[in-house]
Design a protein around this motif. Sequence first.
Motif, PDB file in Angstrom:
ATOM      1  N   GLY A 117       0.828  -1.206   0.000  1.00 19.44           N
ATOM      2  CA  GLY A 117       0.000   0.000   0.000  1.00 19.44           C
ATOM      3  C   GLY A 117       0.854   1.243   0.000  1.00 19.44           C
ATOM      4  O   GLY A 117       2.058   1.182   0.270  1.00 19.44           O
ATOM      5  N   LYS A 118       0.205   2.355  -0.295  1.00 16.43           N
ATOM      6  CA  LYS A 118       0.929   3.628  -0.362  1.00 16.43           C
ATOM      7  C   LYS A 118       1.488   4.008   1.012  1.00 16.43           C
ATOM      8  O   LYS A 118       1.003   3.533   2.027  1.00 16.43           O
ATOM      9  N   PRO A 119       2.469   4.900   1.012  1.00 11.64           N
ATOM     10  CA  PRO A 119       2.950   5.404   2.305  1.00 11.64           C
ATOM     11  C   PRO A 119       1.771   5.990   3.086  1.00 11.64           C
ATOM     12  O   PRO A 119       0.867   6.558   2.479  1.00 11.64           O
ATOM     13  N   ASN A 120       1.816   5.787   4.376  1.00 15.54           N
ATOM     14  CA  ASN A 120       0.787   6.324   5.262  1.00 15.54           C
ATOM     15  C   ASN A 120      -0.570   5.654   5.163  1.00 15.54           C
ATOM     16  O   ASN A 120      -1.536   6.128   5.746  1.00 15.54           O
ATOM     17  N   ALA A 121      -0.659   4.558   4.420  1.00 16.44           N
ATOM     18  CA  ALA A 121      -1.938   3.845   4.359  1.00 16.44           C
ATOM     19  C   ALA A 121      -2.241   3.198   5.711  1.00 16.44           C
ATOM     20  O   ALA A 121      -3.383   2.902   6.026  1.00 16.44           O
ATOM     21  N   GLY A 122      -1.187   3.003   6.509  1.00 13.54           N
ATOM     22  CA  GLY A 122      -1.382   2.404   7.834  1.00 13.54           C
ATOM     23  C   GLY A 122      -0.810   1.000   7.926  1.00 13.54           C
ATOM     24  O   GLY A 122      -1.215   0.218   8.779  1.00 13.54           O
ATOM     25  N   LYS A 123       0.166   0.698   7.083  1.00 15.00           N
ATOM     26  CA  LYS A 123       0.723  -0.667   7.034  1.00 15.00           C
ATOM     27  C   LYS A 123       1.407  -1.040   8.352  1.00 15.00           C
ATOM     28  O   LYS A 123       1.148  -2.099   8.908  1.00 15.00           O
ATOM     29  N   SER A 124       2.274  -0.137   8.837  1.00 11.63           N
ATOM     30  CA  SER A 124       2.971  -0.454  10.099  1.00 11.63           C
ATOM     31  C   SER A 124       1.976  -0.526  11.239  1.00 11.63           C
ATOM     32  O   SER A 124       2.100  -1.377  12.131  1.00 11.63           O
ATOM     33  N   THR A 125       1.015   0.375  11.218  1.00 14.54           N
ATOM     34  CA  THR A 125       0.020   0.374  12.301  1.00 14.54           C
ATOM     35  C   THR A 125      -0.721  -0.960  12.322  1.00 14.54           C
ATOM     36  O   THR A 125      -0.932  -1.553  13.384  1.00 14.54           O
ATOM     37  N   LEU A 126      -1.075  -1.450  11.139  1.00 15.34           N
ATOM     38  CA  LEU A 126      -1.797  -2.725  11.070  1.00 15.34           C
ATOM     39  C   LEU A 126      -0.922  -3.876  11.575  1.00 15.34           C
ATOM     40  O   LEU A 126      -1.363  -4.691  12.392  1.00 15.34           O
ATOM     41  N   ALA A 165      -9.543  -1.711   3.264  1.00 17.92           N
ATOM     42  CA  ALA A 165      -9.679  -0.258   3.350  1.00 17.92           C
ATOM     43  C   ALA A 165      -9.473   0.158   4.794  1.00 17.92           C
ATOM     44  O   ALA A 165     -10.197  -0.286   5.689  1.00 17.92           O
ATOM     45  N   ASN A 166      -8.464   0.991   5.031  1.00 18.63           N
ATOM     46  CA  ASN A 166      -8.112   1.359   6.410  1.00 18.63           C
ATOM     47  C   ASN A 166      -8.614   2.765   6.750  1.00 18.63           C
ATOM     48  O   ASN A 166      -8.959   3.534   5.874  1.00 18.63           O
ATOM     49  N   LYS A 167      -8.593   3.048   8.042  1.00 25.71           N
ATOM     50  CA  LYS A 167      -9.018   4.342   8.602  1.00 25.71           C
ATOM     51  C   LYS A 167     -10.515   4.543   8.433  1.00 25.71           C
ATOM     52  O   LYS A 167     -10.972   5.624   8.046  1.00 25.71           O
ATOM     53  N   LEU A 168     -11.241   3.481   8.743  1.00 20.66           N
ATOM     54  CA  LEU A 168     -12.704   3.524   8.686  1.00 20.66           C
ATOM     55  C   LEU A 168     -13.237   4.676   9.537  1.00 20.66           C
ATOM     56  O   LEU A 168     -14.249   5.291   9.214  1.00 20.66           O
ATOM     57  N   ASP A 169     -12.529   4.963  10.626  1.00 22.42           N
ATOM     58  CA  ASP A 169     -12.977   6.002  11.558  1.00 22.42           C
ATOM     59  C   ASP A 169     -13.043   7.380  10.907  1.00 22.42           C
ATOM     60  O   ASP A 169     -13.792   8.234  11.346  1.00 22.42           O
ATOM     61  N   LYS A 170     -12.243   7.570   9.869  1.00 21.39           N
ATOM     62  CA  LYS A 170     -12.334   8.894   9.254  1.00 21.39           C
ATOM     63  C   LYS A 170     -12.718   8.816   7.761  1.00 21.39           C
ATOM     64  O   LYS A 170     -12.476   9.730   6.988  1.00 21.39           O
ATOM     65  N   GLY A 171     -13.357   7.685   7.422  1.00 22.52           N
ATOM     66  CA  GLY A 171     -13.778   7.492   6.037  1.00 22.52           C
ATOM     67  C   GLY A 171     -15.009   8.332   5.702  1.00 22.52           C
ATOM     68  O   GLY A 171     -15.918   8.471   6.520  1.00 22.52           O
ATOM     69  N   ILE A 228     -11.562  -1.638   7.755  1.00 18.27           N
ATOM     70  CA  ILE A 228     -11.018  -1.749   9.112  1.00 18.27           C
ATOM     71  C   ILE A 228     -10.496  -0.398   9.591  1.00 18.27           C
ATOM     72  O   ILE A 228     -10.395   0.556   8.803  1.00 18.27           O
ATOM     73  N   SER A 229     -10.193  -0.355  10.858  1.00 20.28           N
ATOM     74  CA  SER A 229      -9.375   0.752  11.357  1.00 20.28           C
ATOM     75  C   SER A 229      -8.225   0.131  12.136  1.00 20.28           C
ATOM     76  O   SER A 229      -8.436  -0.441  13.203  1.00 20.28           O
ATOM     77  N   ALA A 230      -7.045   0.214  11.555  1.00 23.45           N
ATOM     78  CA  ALA A 230      -5.873  -0.353  12.232  1.00 23.45           C
ATOM     79  C   ALA A 230      -5.595   0.452  13.491  1.00 23.45           C
ATOM     80  O   ALA A 230      -5.275  -0.099  14.542  1.00 23.45           O
ATOM     81  N   GLY A 231      -5.729   1.768  13.386  1.00 21.14           N
ATOM     82  CA  GLY A 231      -5.444   2.646  14.517  1.00 21.14           C
ATOM     83  C   GLY A 231      -6.388   2.392  15.677  1.00 21.14           C
ATOM     84  O   GLY A 231      -5.962   2.308  16.826  1.00 21.14           O
ATOM     85  N   LYS A 232      -7.657   2.197  15.374  1.00 19.07           N
ATOM     86  CA  LYS A 232      -8.664   2.008  16.430  1.00 19.07           C
ATOM     87  C   LYS A 232      -8.930   0.524  16.684  1.00 19.07           C
ATOM     88  O   LYS A 232      -9.840   0.167  17.447  1.00 19.07           O
ATOM     89  N   LYS A 233      -8.189  -0.323  16.010  1.00 21.94           N
ATOM     90  CA  LYS A 233      -8.335  -1.786  16.150  1.00 21.94           C
ATOM     91  C   LYS A 233      -9.772  -2.263  15.887  1.00 21.94           C
ATOM     92  O   LYS A 233     -10.311  -3.095  16.623  1.00 21.94           O
TER      93      LYS A 233
HETATM   94  P1  GDP Z   1       2.517   3.184   6.591  1.00 23.16           P
HETATM   95  O1  GDP Z   1       3.376   4.223   5.971  1.00 23.16           O
HETATM   96  O2  GDP Z   1       1.595   2.567   5.585  1.00 23.16           O
HETATM   97  O3  GDP Z   1       3.257   2.169   7.380  1.00 23.16           O
HETATM   98  O4  GDP Z   1       1.516   3.944   7.585  1.00 23.16           O
HETATM   99  P2  GDP Z   1       1.587   4.093   9.165  1.00 23.16           P
HETATM  100  O5  GDP Z   1       1.187   2.828   9.811  1.00 23.16           O
HETATM  101  O6  GDP Z   1       2.868   4.706   9.543  1.00 23.16           O
HETATM  102  O7  GDP Z   1       0.376   5.116   9.402  1.00 23.16           O
HETATM  103  C1  GDP Z   1       0.366   6.414   8.840  1.00 23.16           C
HETATM  104  C2  GDP Z   1      -0.473   7.282   9.712  1.00 23.16           C
HETATM  105  O8  GDP Z   1      -1.835   6.870   9.681  1.00 23.16           O
HETATM  106  C3  GDP Z   1      -0.049   7.278  11.169  1.00 23.16           C
HETATM  107  O9  GDP Z   1      -0.117   8.591  11.657  1.00 23.16           O
HETATM  108  C4  GDP Z   1      -1.103   6.406  11.814  1.00 23.16           C
HETATM  109  O10 GDP Z   1      -1.317   6.751  13.169  1.00 23.16           O
HETATM  110  C5  GDP Z   1      -2.314   6.706  11.005  1.00 23.16           C
HETATM  111  N1  GDP Z   1      -3.292   5.629  11.031  1.00 23.16           N
HETATM  112  C6  GDP Z   1      -3.077   4.310  10.849  1.00 23.16           C
HETATM  113  N2  GDP Z   1      -4.244   3.632  10.948  1.00 23.16           N
HETATM  114  C7  GDP Z   1      -5.197   4.505  11.212  1.00 23.16           C
HETATM  115  C8  GDP Z   1      -6.623   4.409  11.423  1.00 23.16           C
HETATM  116  O11 GDP Z   1      -7.227   3.351  11.401  1.00 23.16           O
HETATM  117  N3  GDP Z   1      -7.284   5.575  11.640  1.00 23.16           N
HETATM  118  C9  GDP Z   1      -6.652   6.770  11.673  1.00 23.16           C
HETATM  119  N4  GDP Z   1      -7.384   7.845  11.872  1.00 23.16           N
HETATM  120  N5  GDP Z   1      -5.339   6.911  11.489  1.00 23.16           N
HETATM  121  C10 GDP Z   1      -4.612   5.785  11.257  1.00 23.16           C
END
Ligand code: GDP
Length: 460
Positions: A230-239, A338-344, A362-367
């Motif tokens: 996925g693109k940078p910041n998609a939330g890969k590490s968070t997931l 599809a990540n970040k459901l909380d702010k979709g 899903i929301s990786a951040g909010k689990k």
């Molecule tokens: P990566 O570059 O794909 O590895 O993305 P990161 O995991 O570093 O996440 C990028 C940003 O998105 C970080 O600031 C995370 O906190 C944020 N983020 C990840 N998952 C979620 C989510 O489910 N909801 C929200 N609102 N932010 C998220």
Amino acid sequence: MATYLRRVDDTIVALATPQGVGAIAVIRLSGKEAIELANRVFFGKNLERQASHTIHFGTIRDGDRIIDEVLVSLFVAPHSFTKENVVEISTHGSSYIVNQVLRLLVRQGARPAEPGEFTQRAFLNGQFDLAQAEAVADLIHSDSEAAHQAAMHQMRGGFSGEIAELRAQLIHFASMIELELDFTEEDVEFASREDLRLLVEKLLRVVERLISSFDLGNVIKNGVPTVIAGKPNAGKSTLLNALLNEEKAIVSDIAGTTRDSIEDEITLGGVVFRFIDTAGLRETSDTIEAMGVSRTREKMKSASLILYLFDLGDTDLVAINQDLHQLENIGVPFIKVANKLDKGNPQFINQLKEAHPDTLFISAGKKENLEELKEKILEQVNLDKFRTGNTVVTNIRHVDSLTRTRDSLLDVLGGLDQEVSNDFLAMDIRRSLHFLGEITGEITTDDLLDNIFSKFCIGK
Ligand code: GDP
């Protein structure tokens, strides 16, 4: 049997439990004099007069000095793992005590064991064949249900049985054809060429099946290679962290357990998933667009599963479609996440649901919805194939020998086609037998054995 000769009349000793502090530690002795040596330092009763499979309480002493109160378990030859006399001394788990007891036993004449030497003795004394000995190492290292099952199956002889039977049939033919060589004048045929062909074809089918089971075997042993793309910041590490943390939390709930190497491994439903560290995963955040030229693409191709993650905050359906198209070309099963459901944006979510009804939100951040994701991951790997109980080859050495067996069997078939002379035919059959024998240890060399057993730890 093995051509391998090593002095096996001495008595070896080693710590059988891990180094470090534990409630108890087990020191193991094996060899002709194991019981006699232990008896010289053990005070309580005369161990040499006790029955096999009994446990005795007493003290270990160095002269007048008591080193520890211990329990001693006795296994009298041949009723032990190594088929030699074996004594297991359970001491308190202090490394000081362990060292003192080990030194004492060495002073009495025991020799510190080399890595894998107990298992090696078990093999040399006919406790099991080589493939089974290797399974002992796999069993010790198995950290998932599937790996445990495969190792257990192999250790109990599943794999060996199959190989042994094939070999026996082939040996019969080899000897028949060699017998014909003695009667060249008379022009007799003890071995029907048609039956030989049928047998070789049957063998080839079995060998091919075993070779191809290695893909699964490798996955069982080393984990399902999985990429999060996925693109940078998609939330890969968070997931990844969310999935890992959950597992870590479960693990640390079990008091006293620590695992150091779960960094990139997650066990779901008894199967290990190994997350491949693609350049795109964490460091440089390659985008899918750049995939065509990057190494990421190669990594993805070698994966068994891809999680494609995109950001619901980023509402570019065209770009998402392009990415998905690229992924389809790779040909590895993938899950759209599809990540970040909380702010979709609800409108965009609906649009997506229509375009890609199989998207998981899903929301990786909010689990949120991580359970659904895990279920979907498990669906993709088809758990049934992990639970078949069929023989699965997990060892690269075995695949190597099987591949050589296959090649020589093909030579036998070629020889039959061209009606080559009996001595050539016999030679090709002997070669197939040789490679099959390498697997179970009928054919061994010192180097091979040393190589295998040196991968074990000391004390195993
Ligand atoms: P990566 O570059 O794909 O590895 O993305 P990161 O995991 O570093 O996440 C990028 C940003 O998105 C970080 O600031 C995370 O906190 C944020 N983020 C990840 N998952 C979620 C989510 O489910 N909801 C929200 N609102 N932010 C998220």
